[in-house]
Design a protein around this motif. Sequence first.
Motif, PDB file in Angstrom:
ATOM      1  N   LEU A  24      39.999  35.168  40.717  1.00  0.00           N
ATOM      2  CA  LEU A  24      39.311  33.778  40.510  1.00  0.00           C
ATOM      3  C   LEU A  24      38.007  33.681  41.113  1.00  0.00           C
ATOM      4  O   LEU A  24      37.834  33.998  42.461  1.00  0.00           O
TER       5      LEU A  24
ATOM      6  N   VAL B 246      46.849  34.498  42.369  1.00  0.00           N
ATOM      7  CA  VAL B 246      45.475  34.475  42.529  1.00  0.00           C
ATOM      8  C   VAL B 246      45.448  36.035  43.453  1.00  0.00           C
ATOM      9  O   VAL B 246      46.221  35.898  44.659  1.00  0.00           O
TER      10      VAL B 246
ATOM     11  N   LEU C   8      39.625  36.200  45.317  1.00  0.00           N
ATOM     12  CA  LEU C   8      38.696  34.711  45.237  1.00  0.00           C
ATOM     13  C   LEU C   8      37.139  35.074  45.695  1.00  0.00           C
ATOM     14  O   LEU C   8      36.975  35.723  46.274  1.00  0.00           O
TER      15      LEU C   8
END
Length: 230
Positions: A58, A79, A82
Amino acid sequence: MTPTLLIPGLVCTAELFAPQIPALWSHGPVTIASTLEGDTIAGMAAAILRDAPPRFALGGLSMGGYVALEILRQAPERVVKLALLDTAARPDTPEQSTQRRALIARVEAGELEAVLRQIAPNLLHPDHRMDQRLIEVQVRMGLAVGAAGFVRQQTAIIGRIDSRPRLADIKVPTVILVGDKDALTPPDRSEEMAAALPDARLVVVPNCGHASTLEQPEVVTAALVEWLTA
């Protein structure tokens, strides 16, 4: 290969990430999320999660970073990595909210393009503020999002929560990237997040403002490829 989900910033479209998509695609499918649904940051996150892959890497730039942090609150198990680009965990200050409301009033009065042309140079490094190509990209994206989208997104940003108390709970590998002359979310905001996250790497992009993916596309692409493949 792990899918990548990227979230654009305020009044931005998929064009924000156009320079990065070809390189990222070779490491897995890339989706650019729509931010046209939802009246709040939480609502945008929920709408994106509804259509997102089961698990994904993400990334988000500016407002996209606010939404990415909200996705980590709503569905952390989905997720795997990140990326936070030119964003912050802090909420708006009262002064920032006042400025946003003034822009909303102008857009509601029919001044969308004028507002976009006013704010576009401020997103750029001082050396790039006369770069008409970069300005036109930003104006084009903003016109595509439209006046209603501008108002909805600015209102959502005004109402966003303080994400700092939850940063230590984010355990996934994270890259935090910021332009060295980002005037909207200055480097100290990224330094703050990097210090709070358990597994974060900070990248400060030289000669760059807030629109890092467009201003320094090669540097940003390299950082994101390294993040994906690490």
